[in-house]
Design an enzyme around this catalytic site. Sequence first.
Site, PDB file in Angstrom:
ATOM      1  N   HIS A  66       0.847  -1.197   0.000  1.00  0.00           N
ATOM      2  CA  HIS A  66       0.000   0.000   0.000  1.00  0.00           C
ATOM      3  C   HIS A  66       0.883   1.249   0.000  1.00  0.00           C
ATOM      4  O   HIS A  66       0.651   2.200   0.745  1.00  0.00           O
ATOM      5  CB  HIS A  66      -0.950  -0.012   1.200  1.00  0.00           C
ATOM      6  CG  HIS A  66      -1.903  -1.173   1.197  1.00  0.00           C
ATOM      7  ND1 HIS A  66      -3.132  -1.137   0.572  1.00  0.00           N
ATOM      8  CD2 HIS A  66      -1.784  -2.415   1.711  1.00  0.00           C
ATOM      9  CE1 HIS A  66      -3.737  -2.294   0.710  1.00  0.00           C
ATOM     10  NE2 HIS A  66      -2.933  -3.097   1.387  1.00  0.00           N
ATOM     11  N   TYR A 334       3.839  -5.198   9.726  1.00  0.00           N
ATOM     12  CA  TYR A 334       3.725  -3.738   9.669  1.00  0.00           C
ATOM     13  C   TYR A 334       4.887  -3.092  10.422  1.00  0.00           C
ATOM     14  O   TYR A 334       5.445  -2.083   9.987  1.00  0.00           O
ATOM     15  CB  TYR A 334       2.415  -3.269  10.286  1.00  0.00           C
ATOM     16  CG  TYR A 334       1.159  -3.542   9.472  1.00  0.00           C
ATOM     17  CD1 TYR A 334       1.158  -4.426   8.398  1.00  0.00           C
ATOM     18  CD2 TYR A 334      -0.038  -2.922   9.808  1.00  0.00           C
ATOM     19  CE1 TYR A 334       0.005  -4.683   7.690  1.00  0.00           C
ATOM     20  CE2 TYR A 334      -1.201  -3.161   9.089  1.00  0.00           C
ATOM     21  CZ  TYR A 334      -1.178  -4.048   8.033  1.00  0.00           C
ATOM     22  OH  TYR A 334      -2.326  -4.296   7.330  1.00  0.00           O
TER      23      TYR A 334
END
Length: 362
Positions: A66, A334
Amino acid sequence: MPDSSDTSPPQRQVWRWGVIAVAVMILALAFAYVGGWLTPRRLTPQRIVNALQDNGGVHPGYRRNHAKGICVAGYFEGSGAASAYSTASVFRNVRTPVVGRFAIPGGNPYAPDGSTAIRSLALRFDLPHGQQWRTGMNNIPVFVVATPEAFYQLTVATRPDPATGKPDPARAGAFFASHPEAAAFLAWAKSHKPSASFATDSYDALDAFYLVDAHGQQHAARWRVVPEASDEVGAAPKSDDNDFLSQDLQQRLAAAPQRWRLLVTLAAPGDPTNDATKAWPVDRTTIDAGTLVIESEQPQDSGPCRDINYDPTVLPEGIRISDDPLLPARSAAYADSYLRRTREEAHFPGTAQADAAKPESK
């Protein structure tokens, strides 16, 4: 005759140094195990992020997935309807500040917006007393796979072929043939018509969580946001504009704030909480928890979302993670991605900003 248990000072010193050495060795081995050095076949966050990086390329200072996005800010107006199921203050009839990010998947920050039908929305709700609620959502009804291992295998199977720039159909096909749980996602992908705007998509958190009420009782739940705006008849993505999504959002926000309803669906007994590939039946109780209002946008290289790790396991009191194995894996991956990109910015200040100024990024 001296007691055989007596130990001379030099011997005691050697013994103490030996204990310290053993402790250091154990700690080193623990780090090696976590890093995967002793078990190279074990799946680690680093291997997942490496696979994403192999697919999207190395773009210093950007997220490994992303990577292309836009920062947004606004607030959430709670309706109070979900307060019976969770003590989290965000669900009360109050206003909570929000910092978010719209994005498309992949590691290439220059990818054309029309290259994928999938869009994402990540949000950070800033609650009182330093508490936060972070959530990452996508415009898909179910996730493609159920486990971190399968996600890693999918990432490897869909790696672009250097000769064509696209995944090898045979390799990708073999993966999906061996993972029937992906059928629901593939059916959606086959029939889904991409919207022409970030503002007209619904976004689903996919993973299950637990809402915790004032009595300590847990309620399995999933949530999604549903837009008040809709595409005009015949509207379609602009194939000749690589950045139509951000430009459309800028135009919409210049005219008026954009709104979504936050809908929380409660599970019934037997509904799976550990498998994001399986949707819950449509007749489950759904609560209108309030309204998300997006008021402004900023470029991601200078906006407030740039330095936020949208870890979905960062939760306030009143919300807990479920037994979904994707949640801890997402958190760990993440974190690894965040450390990589912030380290790159620290070593090369202005990396992302300078990279974004390259002609090919326009």
